[in-house]
Design a protein around this motif. Sequence first.
Motif, PDB file in Angstrom:
ATOM      1  N   MET A 187       0.842  -1.179   0.000  1.00  0.00           N
ATOM      2  CA  MET A 187       0.000   0.000   0.000  1.00  0.00           C
ATOM      3  C   MET A 187       0.889   1.245   0.000  1.00  0.00           C
ATOM      4  O   MET A 187       1.819   1.344   0.792  1.00  0.00           O
ATOM      5  N   LYS A 188       0.578   2.173  -0.886  1.00  0.00           N
ATOM      6  CA  LYS A 188       1.332   3.415  -0.978  1.00  0.00           C
ATOM      7  C   LYS A 188       0.584   4.506  -0.226  1.00  0.00           C
ATOM      8  O   LYS A 188      -0.644   4.592  -0.304  1.00  0.00           O
ATOM      9  N   TYR A 189       1.332   5.356   0.483  1.00  0.00           N
ATOM     10  CA  TYR A 189       0.714   6.439   1.250  1.00  0.00           C
ATOM     11  C   TYR A 189      -0.146   7.341   0.367  1.00  0.00           C
ATOM     12  O   TYR A 189      -1.214   7.770   0.767  1.00  0.00           O
ATOM     13  N   LYS A 190       0.335   7.636  -0.844  1.00  0.00           N
ATOM     14  CA  LYS A 190      -0.387   8.579  -1.700  1.00  0.00           C
ATOM     15  C   LYS A 190      -1.729   8.028  -2.188  1.00  0.00           C
ATOM     16  O   LYS A 190      -2.557   8.783  -2.689  1.00  0.00           O
ATOM     17  N   GLU A 191      -1.976   6.737  -2.030  1.00  0.00           N
ATOM     18  CA  GLU A 191      -3.250   6.144  -2.439  1.00  0.00           C
ATOM     19  C   GLU A 191      -4.295   6.151  -1.325  1.00  0.00           C
ATOM     20  O   GLU A 191      -5.450   5.825  -1.559  1.00  0.00           O
TER      21      GLU A 191
ATOM     22  N   THR B  61      -8.252   2.987   0.416  1.00  0.00           N
ATOM     23  CA  THR B  61      -7.326   3.524  -0.586  1.00  0.00           C
ATOM     24  C   THR B  61      -8.064   3.701  -1.909  1.00  0.00           C
ATOM     25  O   THR B  61      -9.246   3.360  -2.021  1.00  0.00           O
TER      26      THR B  61
ATOM     27  N   TRP C 210       3.437   4.931  11.309  1.00  0.00           N
ATOM     28  CA  TRP C 210       3.718   5.708  10.101  1.00  0.00           C
ATOM     29  C   TRP C 210       4.661   6.869  10.393  1.00  0.00           C
ATOM     30  O   TRP C 210       5.535   7.181   9.591  1.00  0.00           O
TER      31      TRP C 210
ATOM     32  N   ASP D 177       8.290   5.802  10.765  1.00  0.00           N
ATOM     33  CA  ASP D 177       8.963   5.619   9.470  1.00  0.00           C
ATOM     34  C   ASP D 177       9.788   6.838   9.070  1.00  0.00           C
ATOM     35  O   ASP D 177      10.750   6.728   8.328  1.00  0.00           O
TER      36      ASP D 177
ATOM     37  N   ASN E 125       3.841  12.392   5.769  1.00  0.00           N
ATOM     38  CA  ASN E 125       4.924  12.566   4.790  1.00  0.00           C
ATOM     39  C   ASN E 125       4.385  13.354   3.602  1.00  0.00           C
ATOM     40  O   ASN E 125       3.236  13.789   3.622  1.00  0.00           O
TER      41      ASN E 125
ATOM     42  N   ASP F 274       3.169  12.562   0.914  1.00  0.00           N
ATOM     43  CA  ASP F 274       2.008  11.968   0.252  1.00  0.00           C
ATOM     44  C   ASP F 274       0.795  11.797   1.156  1.00  0.00           C
ATOM     45  O   ASP F 274      -0.255  11.345   0.703  1.00  0.00           O
TER      46      ASP F 274
ATOM     47  N   ASN G  31      -6.073  13.869  -1.324  1.00  0.00           N
ATOM     48  CA  ASN G  31      -6.849  13.097  -2.298  1.00  0.00           C
ATOM     49  C   ASN G  31      -8.304  13.545  -2.398  1.00  0.00           C
ATOM     50  O   ASN G  31      -9.146  12.825  -2.929  1.00  0.00           O
TER      51      ASN G  31
END
Length: 160
Positions: A1-5, A20, A38, A41, A68, A70, A91
């Motif tokens: 899973m990507k943060y930006k999603e 997401t 998170w 990280d 971060n 994203d 988003n």
Amino acid sequence: MKYKEILYIKQGNRETIIYTINKVFKQEVSIDKLLDDWCIDTLSTYKGRLEATKRKYNIKKQVPIYINKDLMLFPITNKKSIENIYINCLNILSIDKNINDCTVINFVNKQQLIIEKEFKFIIKYYHKAIDIYQTIKWKYLLLHLSWKKTRKSVKYICKK
């Protein structure tokens, strides 16, 4: 899973649900634990980021949390609420007022989230999060440009 999603995260029954762009994930941890992981990280803690944001921006309630570049989240309910939801402001496509004093959040993937909270509050929380994100993004850009300039001068000195 990507943060930006990530669109938003929601506290479930003994779990956190991560919505997401393409999927829904479940983590067997609380929202606070997930946010702390998170933040770790990027070598920080959730508690530290929360306190820093409160002090720097003089915010007492519904404190946005920068994870971060994203992921910038803002809560829509009180932290102690059972229906705890954090929304990724990066988003969001639009926020609309509903007839029944609800608010509709439209995300970049055409998904909608209907929230039983007044439009004016959600807009206020959203703008607060975006303003903080833009400030942080601008500072990182200036820092990066400064670092590039310093790096070039160090290379020049080393060549002599």
